[in-house]
Scaffold this motif. Structure first.
Motif, PDB file in Angstrom:
ATOM      1  N   GLY A   1      -2.176  16.304  -9.263  1.00 29.39           N
ATOM      2  CA  GLY A   1      -1.672  17.047  -8.112  1.00 29.39           C
ATOM      3  C   GLY A   1      -0.157  17.041  -8.056  1.00 29.39           C
ATOM      4  O   GLY A   1       0.507  16.120  -8.528  1.00 29.39           O
ATOM      5  N   VAL A   2       0.390  18.105  -7.469  1.00 30.03           N
ATOM      6  CA  VAL A   2       1.831  18.228  -7.228  1.00 30.03           C
ATOM      7  C   VAL A   2       2.009  18.571  -5.749  1.00 30.03           C
ATOM      8  O   VAL A   2       1.399  19.526  -5.261  1.00 30.03           O
ATOM      9  N   SER A   3       2.821  17.785  -5.059  1.00 29.13           N
ATOM     10  CA  SER A   3       2.999  18.011  -3.629  1.00 29.13           C
ATOM     11  C   SER A   3       4.419  17.609  -3.229  1.00 29.13           C
ATOM     12  O   SER A   3       5.161  17.025  -4.021  1.00 29.13           O
TER      13      SER A   3
ATOM     14  N   GLU B   1      -8.314   1.969 -14.533  1.00 24.97           N
ATOM     15  CA  GLU B   1      -7.842   3.284 -14.132  1.00 24.97           C
ATOM     16  C   GLU B   1      -6.870   3.167 -12.959  1.00 24.97           C
ATOM     17  O   GLU B   1      -7.080   2.376 -12.041  1.00 24.97           O
ATOM     18  N   ALA B   2      -5.799   3.947 -13.049  1.00 28.29           N
ATOM     19  CA  ALA B   2      -4.783   3.924 -11.998  1.00 28.29           C
ATOM     20  C   ALA B   2      -4.097   5.289 -11.953  1.00 28.29           C
ATOM     21  O   ALA B   2      -4.431   6.198 -12.723  1.00 28.29           O
ATOM     22  N   TYR B   3      -3.143   5.431 -11.036  1.00 25.68           N
ATOM     23  CA  TYR B   3      -2.368   6.674 -10.918  1.00 25.68           C
ATOM     24  C   TYR B   3      -0.930   6.410 -11.340  1.00 25.68           C
ATOM     25  O   TYR B   3      -0.316   5.404 -10.944  1.00 25.68           O
ATOM     26  N   LEU B   4      -0.396   7.328 -12.136  1.00 27.98           N
ATOM     27  CA  LEU B   4       1.032   7.328 -12.432  1.00 27.98           C
ATOM     28  C   LEU B   4       1.684   8.313 -11.469  1.00 27.98           C
ATOM     29  O   LEU B   4       1.346   9.499 -11.450  1.00 27.98           O
ATOM     30  N   VAL B   5       2.626   7.825 -10.670  1.00 22.71           N
ATOM     31  CA  VAL B   5       3.257   8.629  -9.630  1.00 22.71           C
ATOM     32  C   VAL B   5       4.730   8.838 -10.000  1.00 22.71           C
ATOM     33  O   VAL B   5       5.461   7.858 -10.224  1.00 22.71           O
ATOM     34  N   LEU B   6       5.149  10.083 -10.082  1.00 20.83           N
ATOM     35  CA  LEU B   6       6.540  10.433 -10.369  1.00 20.83           C
ATOM     36  C   LEU B   6       7.134  11.125  -9.142  1.00 20.83           C
ATOM     37  O   LEU B   6       6.539  12.068  -8.617  1.00 20.83           O
ATOM     38  N   LEU B   7       8.290  10.654  -8.718  1.00 18.95           N
ATOM     39  CA  LEU B   7       8.983  11.238  -7.568  1.00 18.95           C
ATOM     40  C   LEU B   7      10.308  11.826  -8.038  1.00 18.95           C
ATOM     41  O   LEU B   7      11.106  11.136  -8.675  1.00 18.95           O
ATOM     42  N   HIS B   8      10.509  13.093  -7.728  1.00 17.34           N
ATOM     43  CA  HIS B   8      11.759  13.777  -8.090  1.00 17.34           C
ATOM     44  C   HIS B   8      12.370  14.362  -6.823  1.00 17.34           C
ATOM     45  O   HIS B   8      11.704  15.100  -6.091  1.00 17.34           O
TER      46      HIS B   8
ATOM     47  N   THR C   1       0.847  -1.196   0.000  1.00 17.20           N
ATOM     48  CA  THR C   1       0.000   0.000   0.000  1.00 17.20           C
ATOM     49  C   THR C   1       0.881   1.245   0.000  1.00 17.20           C
ATOM     50  O   THR C   1       1.814   1.356   0.807  1.00 17.20           O
ATOM     51  N   PHE C   2       0.576   2.185  -0.904  1.00 22.35           N
ATOM     52  CA  PHE C   2       1.317   3.449  -0.968  1.00 22.35           C
ATOM     53  C   PHE C   2       0.841   4.337   0.175  1.00 22.35           C
ATOM     54  O   PHE C   2      -0.361   4.563   0.346  1.00 22.35           O
ATOM     55  N   ALA C   3       1.792   4.843   0.961  1.00 22.16           N
ATOM     56  CA  ALA C   3       1.447   5.492   2.229  1.00 22.16           C
ATOM     57  C   ALA C   3       0.974   6.927   2.092  1.00 22.16           C
ATOM     58  O   ALA C   3       0.562   7.530   3.080  1.00 22.16           O
ATOM     59  N   HIS C   4       1.021   7.520   0.887  1.00 22.80           N
ATOM     60  CA  HIS C   4       0.700   8.939   0.739  1.00 22.80           C
ATOM     61  C   HIS C   4      -0.594   9.119  -0.052  1.00 22.80           C
ATOM     62  O   HIS C   4      -0.931   8.316  -0.923  1.00 22.80           O
ATOM     63  N   THR C   5      -1.290  10.202   0.249  1.00 24.47           N
ATOM     64  CA  THR C   5      -2.548  10.510  -0.429  1.00 24.47           C
ATOM     65  C   THR C   5      -2.280  10.968  -1.856  1.00 24.47           C
ATOM     66  O   THR C   5      -1.394  11.791  -2.093  1.00 24.47           O
ATOM     67  N   LEU C   6      -3.056  10.432  -2.796  1.00 24.43           N
ATOM     68  CA  LEU C   6      -2.875  10.758  -4.210  1.00 24.43           C
ATOM     69  C   LEU C   6      -4.055  11.569  -4.714  1.00 24.43           C
ATOM     70  O   LEU C   6      -5.209  11.216  -4.465  1.00 24.43           O
ATOM     71  N   THR C   7      -3.749  12.651  -5.415  1.00 20.83           N
ATOM     72  CA  THR C   7      -4.766  13.504  -6.027  1.00 20.83           C
ATOM     73  C   THR C   7      -4.452  13.654  -7.501  1.00 20.83           C
ATOM     74  O   THR C   7      -3.318  14.007  -7.855  1.00 20.83           O
ATOM     75  N   ASP C   8      -5.433  13.364  -8.355  1.00 18.03           N
ATOM     76  CA  ASP C   8      -5.198  13.422  -9.796  1.00 18.03           C
ATOM     77  C   ASP C   8      -4.718  14.806 -10.209  1.00 18.03           C
ATOM     78  O   ASP C   8      -5.271  15.830  -9.788  1.00 18.03           O
TER      79      ASP C   8
ATOM     80  N   GLU D   1       9.458  15.734  -4.613  1.00 16.42           N
ATOM     81  CA  GLU D   1       8.328  16.379  -5.274  1.00 16.42           C
ATOM     82  C   GLU D   1       7.532  15.294  -5.995  1.00 16.42           C
ATOM     83  O   GLU D   1       8.087  14.581  -6.830  1.00 16.42           O
ATOM     84  N   MET D   2       6.261  15.177  -5.673  1.00 18.84           N
ATOM     85  CA  MET D   2       5.440  14.093  -6.200  1.00 18.84           C
ATOM     86  C   MET D   2       4.415  14.635  -7.203  1.00 18.84           C
ATOM     87  O   MET D   2       3.622  15.506  -6.871  1.00 18.84           O
ATOM     88  N   HIS D   3       4.456  14.110  -8.423  1.00 18.88           N
ATOM     89  CA  HIS D   3       3.490  14.447  -9.472  1.00 18.88           C
ATOM     90  C   HIS D   3       2.580  13.243  -9.697  1.00 18.88           C
ATOM     91  O   HIS D   3       3.069  12.113  -9.846  1.00 18.88           O
ATOM     92  N   VAL D   4       1.281  13.475  -9.752  1.00 17.45           N
ATOM     93  CA  VAL D   4       0.306  12.398  -9.912  1.00 17.45           C
ATOM     94  C   VAL D   4      -0.581  12.690 -11.114  1.00 17.45           C
ATOM     95  O   VAL D   4      -1.048  13.821 -11.288  1.00 17.45           O
ATOM     96  N   SER D   5      -0.804  11.673 -11.953  1.00 15.57           N
ATOM     97  CA  SER D   5      -1.716  11.806 -13.097  1.00 15.57           C
ATOM     98  C   SER D   5      -2.428  10.480 -13.321  1.00 15.57           C
ATOM     99  O   SER D   5      -1.972   9.423 -12.862  1.00 15.57           O
ATOM    100  N   SER D   6      -3.549  10.527 -14.021  1.00 13.89           N
ATOM    101  CA  SER D   6      -4.354   9.329 -14.280  1.00 13.89           C
ATOM    102  C   SER D   6      -3.830   8.585 -15.493  1.00 13.89           C
ATOM    103  O   SER D   6      -3.432   9.190 -16.491  1.00 13.89           O
TER     104      SER D   6
END
Length: 509
Positions: free
Chosen positions: A226-228, A255-262, A217-224, A243-248
């Motif tokens: 969203g940048v956080s 349907e899922a989330y693509l999560v990018l961490l920089h 389970t991914f521990a952080h809240t995801l918002t389509d 820096e976390m970028h989230v997109s559908s």
């Protein structure tokens, strides 16, 4: 089920599916036909063609009467071609064709039917049939040609699809290799928050075991979209800012989330350090302003007494010898210069420190007249002429802080008198600008300023020519600070031998 073997039939099918074409090769055909009479007739006609002695591969036909029997045969023996009647006891119209192509997409199918229906034919071809033949119109040569073309097209299609799949697999492998090597973290997380895929960088950032992260389970809240920013502790125990970028995205048709961490740890540290430095610098500036203000006040009080005493001595200069009188005059002159410097320091400290200014509409004509009266002795000393416009009382109202603007006029006019022509001839004027500001200017008849000198003229300690004249070079830099703090700009236009025009702008009231 019936099996018909037509020995020595010569049918040329182009490239076979598995073996090269040869005279004694064999082609296995599955005939799916519920009409036993038609199946027997088809076998008989093939036998007659065989009797003509053509040199063709051996054709082996396996006959079944239902779709269920056809599927059973296909699961146990290798078939090169299917002849399919679309009217079967357990499959209506194109149901049988659709099931066969879903289960065995690479086996070519030729449809046999008694129905001459163009729409049905098009639908059959769209489902993957190689041909659509009407039973009553078929002769044996037409059937053989259709079978030959079906196998050839099937082989070509299979070859192309095989090549496409190979290229796709290669491309997918290359893409996965790139994703694994990239330094940013990349993951696919389901809508319910379960990690479906993650590259090694993603696992390293979050301290996840690379062999076990799938299904966690991914521990952080995801918002389509969203940048956080998130904080995470990696395998090395170091706390990182990411820096976390989230997109559908669609992942396996879901349907899922693509999560990018920089990682932005160093950038964040730099920003925090700059903010801390700015706070410290602000404190230092406040201390410096307070120090300058205090020193200036403490110097001005005793200096006032020195000037008063020197003035009294100057009044009795006739009673002194020549040298003493000259010394007294020097004391007076330099004391007044020190007073001017202290006044400039006080004004500079005030400009730097004041933030609570009450900006009001200014009566610019009155300010100019006050400055003219203030500089009366200087005007008389240099025999200067101040030329004011006839409409000065009608100048547009601007917003500003009166005491500071008076100092601006005093500085510009003083410079015009001291560094203008001999005698100085000073023009004063104003110009309304289209951007909602007013430009006020002072034009002298001096020798002008070179472009090189103009570039630094409004900087601290820059002085007008001739450089040996009095002044510490603070006046124009203070003017610039005042005008910029009031929302305007300073300006200078000059040409050697043609004088200079100093200006400033302020917003309309």
């Amino acid at each position: 089920m019936s099996v018909y073997r037509a020995t020595s039939l010569t049918i040329h099918f182009g490239l076979p599916r598995k073996l090269p074409v040869m005279s004694n090769s064999e082609l296995k055909v599955l005939l799916v036909e519920d009409d036993i009479d038609y199946a027997s007739l088809l076998h008989l006609r093939l036998t007659r063609v065989q009797a003509k002695g053509a040199h063709l591969p051996e054709l082996q036909i396996t006959h079944v009467r239902s779709l269920a029997e056809a599927l059973a045969q296909l699961s146990s023996i290798a078939i090169d071609l299917i002849l399919l009647d679309i009217t079967l006891p357990d499959a209506k119209e194109l149901e049988g064709l659709e099931r066969l192509k879903n289960l065995y997409p690479y086996i070519p199918v030729v449809v046999l039917t008694v129905t001459d229906n163009d729409k049905l034919a098009v639908a059959a071809l769209q489902l993957g049939a190689q041909d659509y033949l009407i039973k009553d119109e078929i002769d044996i040569l037409l059937l053989l040609r259709a079978m030959r073309h079906a196998v050839t097209r099937g082989d070509l299609l299979a070859a192309k699809e095989s090549k496409y799949i190979q290229e796709l697999q290669t491309s997918d492998a290359n893409l996965q290799n790139i994703v694994r090597r990239i330094s940013d973290g990349i993951a696919v997380v389901s809508i319910s928050g379960v990690i479906e895929f993650a590259n090694p960088a993603f696992a390293a950032f979050l301290g996840i075991n690379q062999n076990e992260y799938i299904g966690q389970t991914f521990a952080h809240t995801l918002t389509d979209n969203g940048v956080s920013e998130i904080q995470a502790q990696g395998h090395d125990g170091a706390l990182r800012t990411l820096e976390m970028h989230v997109s559908s995205v669609l992942w396996h048709d879901k349907e899922a989330y693509l999560v990018l961490l920089h990682e932005i740890t160093s950038q964040k540290q730099t920003v925090l350090a700059m903010e801390q430095y700015a706070r410290e610098l602000e404190v230092h500036n406040e201390d410096l302003d307070a120090f300058a203000h205090t020193v200036a006040h403490n110097l001005k009080a005793p200096l006032t007494h020195i000037i008063l005493a020197a003035d009294l001595l100057d009044l009795n200069r006739d009673a002194m010898d020549g040298d003493c009188g000259q010394y007294v005059k020097t004391i007076v002159n330099y004391s007044r210069k020190m007073t001017d410097i202290i006044d400039e320091l006080l004004l500079l400290a005030e400009v730097r420190a004041r933030e609570d200014l009450l900006l009001l509409p200014l009566n610019m004509a009155r300010l100019v007249h006050d400055v003219e009266a203030r500089l009366k002795s200087l005007i008389l000393q240099y025999n200067a002429q101040i030329i004011l416009p006839d409409d000065i009382d009608e100048w547009p109202k601007v917003i500003g802080y009166g005491p500071w603007i008076e100092e601006v006029w005093a500085n510009y006019l003083t410079n015009g008198i001291k560094f203008g022509g001999r005698p100085p001839r000073i023009k004063v004027g104003s110009t309304s600008l289209p951007n909602g500001t007013v430009r006020f200017w002072v034009q002298d008849n001096g020798e002008g300023i070179t472009p090189e000198e103009q570039r630094n003229l409004f900087q601290p300690f820059a002085r007008l020519r001739p450089f040996g004249t009095e002044g510490q070079g603070l006046g124009l830099s203070i003017v610039r600070r005042i005008i910029e703090k009031l929302g305007g700009e300073v300006g200078l236009e000059s040409e050697v031998g043609r004088g200079s025009t100093f200006s400033f702008t302020l917003p309309l009231a």
